[in-house]
Every structure is written in structure tokens, then in C-alpha cells.
Design a protein around this motif. Structure first.
Motif, short mmCIF file in Angstrom:
data_model
loop_
_atom_site.label_atom_id
_atom_site.label_comp_id
_atom_site.label_asym_id
_atom_site.label_seq_id
_atom_site.Cartn_x
_atom_site.Cartn_y
_atom_site.Cartn_z
N MET A 30 7.97 10.88 5.97
CA MET A 30 9.09 10.01 5.57
C MET A 30 10.17 10.76 4.79
O MET A 30 11.35 10.53 4.98
CB MET A 30 8.56 8.87 4.69
N GLY A 86 11.21 -1.62 -0.59
CA GLY A 86 10.55 -0.38 -0.17
C GLY A 86 11.53 0.71 0.16
O GLY A 86 11.56 1.24 1.27
N GLY A 94 8.62 -1.89 -7.92
CA GLY A 94 8.36 -3.31 -7.69
C GLY A 94 7.54 -3.52 -6.43
O GLY A 94 7.31 -2.59 -5.66
N ASP A 95 7.13 -4.77 -6.26
CA ASP A 95 6.23 -5.14 -5.15
C ASP A 95 6.91 -6.23 -4.31
O ASP A 95 7.35 -7.25 -4.86
CB ASP A 95 4.92 -5.66 -5.76
N ALA A 96 6.95 -6.02 -3.01
CA ALA A 96 7.62 -6.97 -2.12
C ALA A 96 6.96 -8.35 -2.13
O ALA A 96 7.57 -9.32 -1.68
CB ALA A 96 7.63 -6.41 -0.69
N GLN A 127 16.96 7.34 10.58
CA GLN A 127 17.38 6.13 9.87
C GLN A 127 18.90 5.96 9.96
O GLN A 127 19.40 4.86 10.22
CB GLN A 127 16.94 6.24 8.41
N MET A 145 0.85 -1.19 0.00
CA MET A 145 0.00 0.00 0.00
C MET A 145 0.89 1.25 0.00
O MET A 145 1.82 1.35 0.80
CB MET A 145 -0.86 -0.03 1.27
N ASP A 193 10.62 0.11 -4.94
CA ASP A 193 9.50 0.62 -4.15
C ASP A 193 8.24 0.48 -5.00
O ASP A 193 8.30 0.56 -6.23
CB ASP A 193 9.73 2.08 -3.76
N LEU A 194 7.11 0.31 -4.33
CA LEU A 194 5.83 0.19 -5.03
C LEU A 194 5.43 1.49 -5.70
O LEU A 194 4.70 1.49 -6.69
CB LEU A 194 4.76 -0.20 -3.98
N ASP A 195 5.90 2.61 -5.17
CA ASP A 195 5.44 3.93 -5.59
C ASP A 195 6.43 4.55 -6.59
O ASP A 195 7.57 4.87 -6.23
CB ASP A 195 5.32 4.80 -4.33
N PHE A 198 13.48 -1.27 5.80
CA PHE A 198 13.30 -0.13 6.70
C PHE A 198 11.81 0.23 6.68
O PHE A 198 11.36 1.04 5.86
CB PHE A 198 14.14 1.07 6.24
N ALA A 199 11.04 -0.42 7.55
CA ALA A 199 9.66 -0.02 7.82
C ALA A 199 8.73 -0.10 6.62
O ALA A 199 7.99 0.85 6.35
CB ALA A 199 9.65 1.40 8.40
N ILE A 200 8.74 -1.23 5.90
CA ILE A 200 7.78 -1.31 4.80
C ILE A 200 6.79 -2.46 4.92
O ILE A 200 5.68 -2.38 4.41
CB ILE A 200 8.47 -1.34 3.40
N MET A 237 8.30 7.63 -5.46
CA MET A 237 9.42 7.39 -4.54
C MET A 237 10.67 6.96 -5.33
O MET A 237 11.79 7.40 -5.04
CB MET A 237 9.07 6.30 -3.52
N ARG A 256 13.54 12.28 9.41
CA ARG A 256 13.43 10.83 9.19
C ARG A 256 14.79 10.27 8.72
O ARG A 256 15.21 9.21 9.16
CB ARG A 256 12.34 10.54 8.15
N GLU A 301 1.89 10.81 5.39
CA GLU A 301 3.01 9.91 5.71
C GLU A 301 4.20 10.17 4.78
O GLU A 301 5.35 10.06 5.19
CB GLU A 301 2.57 8.45 5.66
C1 LIG Z 1 7.00 3.96 5.76
S1 LIG Z 1 7.69 4.06 4.15
C2 LIG Z 1 9.40 3.72 4.44
C3 LIG Z 1 10.28 4.22 3.32
C4 LIG Z 1 11.78 4.06 3.59
N1 LIG Z 1 12.15 2.66 3.63
C5 LIG Z 1 12.16 4.76 4.87
O1 LIG Z 1 12.47 4.08 5.85
O2 LIG Z 1 12.14 5.99 4.91
C6 LIG Z 1 7.12 2.56 3.39
C7 LIG Z 1 7.54 2.43 1.93
O3 LIG Z 1 7.15 1.15 1.46
C8 LIG Z 1 6.61 1.28 0.16
N2 LIG Z 1 5.75 0.12 -0.07
C9 LIG Z 1 4.52 -0.12 0.42
N3 LIG Z 1 4.08 -1.32 0.03
C10 LIG Z 1 5.06 -1.87 -0.74
C11 LIG Z 1 5.19 -3.09 -1.45
N4 LIG Z 1 4.22 -4.01 -1.46
N5 LIG Z 1 6.34 -3.32 -2.12
C12 LIG Z 1 7.33 -2.38 -2.13
N6 LIG Z 1 7.26 -1.21 -1.50
C13 LIG Z 1 6.13 -0.94 -0.80
C14 LIG Z 1 5.90 2.63 0.17
O4 LIG Z 1 5.72 3.14 -1.13
C15 LIG Z 1 6.88 3.45 1.00
O5 LIG Z 1 7.89 4.06 0.21
#
Ligand SMILES: C[S@@+](CC[C@H](N)C(=O)[O-])C[C@H]1O[C@@H](n2cnc3c(N)ncnc32)[C@H](O)[C@@H]1O
Length: 202
Positions: free
Chosen positions: A11, A44, A93-95, A20, A1, A67-69, A111-113, A72, A16, A7
Motif C-alpha cells: 500500500m 482509512g 479512529g475506527d470506521a 489511486q 483490522m 485510520d485505525l493504525d 479507498f479500499a478499507i 499510518m 499504489r 500489505e
Molecule cells: C488496504 S489499506 C488502504 C489504505 C488507503 N486508503 C489506500 O487506498 O492506499 C486499508 C486501510 O484501512 C485501515 N483500516 C482497517 N480497519 C479500519 C477501521 N476499522 N477503521 C479505520 N481504518 C481502518 C488500515 O489501517 C489501512 O490503512
């Protein structure tokens, strides 16, 4: 998502980045060591602070990050333009469908994804798949305890079903063949879990 606008603002800023680089990265290094000369994946990657940290602090030779976005990834591409293509590969890409071969990375960083991924267990299966046997998974995650706070529910968008506590996240890693043992810490009243696991041999 993908992140909502609030958010994203939380980030993509220097505070932030400092958290990190100056808090999370030293803790991860203390728990799991460096990855000198290694081939590393970041899931991510956001706007690219993690990639910089993996090169500079952890000593990786080559990093793939996605990253999904697309927004980003565009920001990360511009921030990381100094790294040549032989050292850095960035993509959307998608995790839950990581487009990388089995057993191809010495380490994966999160890192928090994963708390943003509805089917987070599938993301863990994918991370395990792309790790070499003995490869390390460095993680920093946001738990159900945080996501149930009023501030998170009011201002941020996250999947609401089937979230995890720190211990449940670690238990799922162990179940899927990533050994963590005691190499993790829960922080801020259980809002965050940070640690390092190692893929068991097949
Ligand atoms: C809270 S942010 C953290 C970003 C970065 N890693 C940081 O620590 O600042 C979460 C990130 O995960 C990405 N993300 C969410 N779902 C994802 C997925 N299924 N695959 C890859 N990235 C995803 C979002 O677009 C976002 O950039």
C-alpha cells in the motif's frame, strides 16, 4: 483490522499511489463528479494519498481523515504537513465508531478499507450517519472474490467471515439508505467494486 507488513509494503509505495491517482480517482470522478468547496471525510486514509487526491483532483475545501493504525496516521501527517489545520484534520479512529456529528459531510471517500472491517455493515451505517442528506459516498472496495484467492489468503490478513461481492456491497448501501442505482462498476473479474452512492433524504 490493521494491515500486516506485506500489505503495508503493497500500500505504501508509489505504484499504489499511481493506481489511486491515475486509475481509481478518474473513475470515481467520472461516476460521481467533483466535491468543489465541500467538507469531506476519508475513512482509512492510509499514508495520505487519498487526502491529496481529494484536495487536488476533487476540489474539497476541508478534509477530515482517520485510520485505525497510528503508524499510518503518522505517515499521513508528515506527507500532508503543507495543509493547515483549518483545511485538514487527521486522527486515529475506527470506521465503526466515527467520532463526527450526524449529517456533517458533503462526501465520504473509502479507498479500499471496508473489506478490512469485520462488522462492515456497521461501518456503512456510520458513513450514512455522518453524510448530509444528498451527500455522496465514493467507494472502491475489494470483494470476497479477491479475498478468496490463494495469494490474498497466503500473504495478507483480512477478516474471513461474511465478506461481500460487489453486488452485495451495493445492495447493503441501498438497504441502509445510500442510493447507488447503476453508478458502480465491477473490475478485474469481480475482484473490485468501485462506485458512488448518494444518501437519501430522511
Ligand atoms: C488496504 S489499506 C488502504 C489504505 C488507503 N486508503 C489506500 O487506498 O492506499 C486499508 C486501510 O484501512 C485501515 N483500516 C482497517 N480497519 C479500519 C477501521 N476499522 N477503521 C479505520 N481504518 C481502518 C488500515 O489501517 C489501512 O490503512
Amino acid at each position: 483490522m490493521k494491515l500486516n507488513r506485506i500489505e503495508k509494503a503493497l500500500m505504501n509505495n508509489l505504484v499504489r499511489a499511481a493506481v489511486q491517482q491515475c486509475y481509481e480517482a478518474p473513475l470515481l470522478e467520472r461516476l460521481g463528479g467533483r466535491v468543489d468547496g465541500g467538507r469531506v471525510l476519508e475513512v482509512g486514509c492510509g499514508w495520505g494519498i487519498g487526502v491529496e487526491t481529494i484536495f487536488r483532483r476533487f476540489g474539497a475545501a476541508k478534509v477530515h481523515a482517520f485510520d485505525l493504525d497510528p503508524d499510518m496516521v503518522a505517515k499521513a501527517r508528515s506527507r500532508l504537513a503543507v495543509y493547515p489545520p483549518e483545511r485538514l484534520t487527521l486522527y486515529v479512529g475506527d470506521a465503526t465508531h466515527i467520532p463526527e456529528p450526524d449529517a456533517s459531510f458533503d462526501a465520504v471517500f473509502d479507498f479500499a478499507i471496508i473489506h478490512h472491517v469485520p462488522d462492515w455493515r456497521v461501518a456503512i451505517a456510520e458513513i450514512r450517519r455522518v453524510l448530509k442528506p444528498g451527500g455522496r459516498f465514493f467507494f472502491e472496495e475489494v470483494t470476497r472474490h479477491a479475498l478468496e484467492r490463494w495469494s490474498y489468503k497466503t500473504f495478507l490478513d483480512h477478516p474471513t467471515e461474511d465478506r461481500f461481492s460487489g453486488r452485495e456491497f451495493v445492495a447493503e448501501l441501498e438497504r441502509q439508505g445510500i442510493a447507488v442505482g447503476g453508478t458502480f462498476e465491477e473490475r478485474f473479474f469481480g475482484d473490485f467494486v468501485i462506485g458512488v452512492g448518494r444518501r437519501k433524504d430522511n
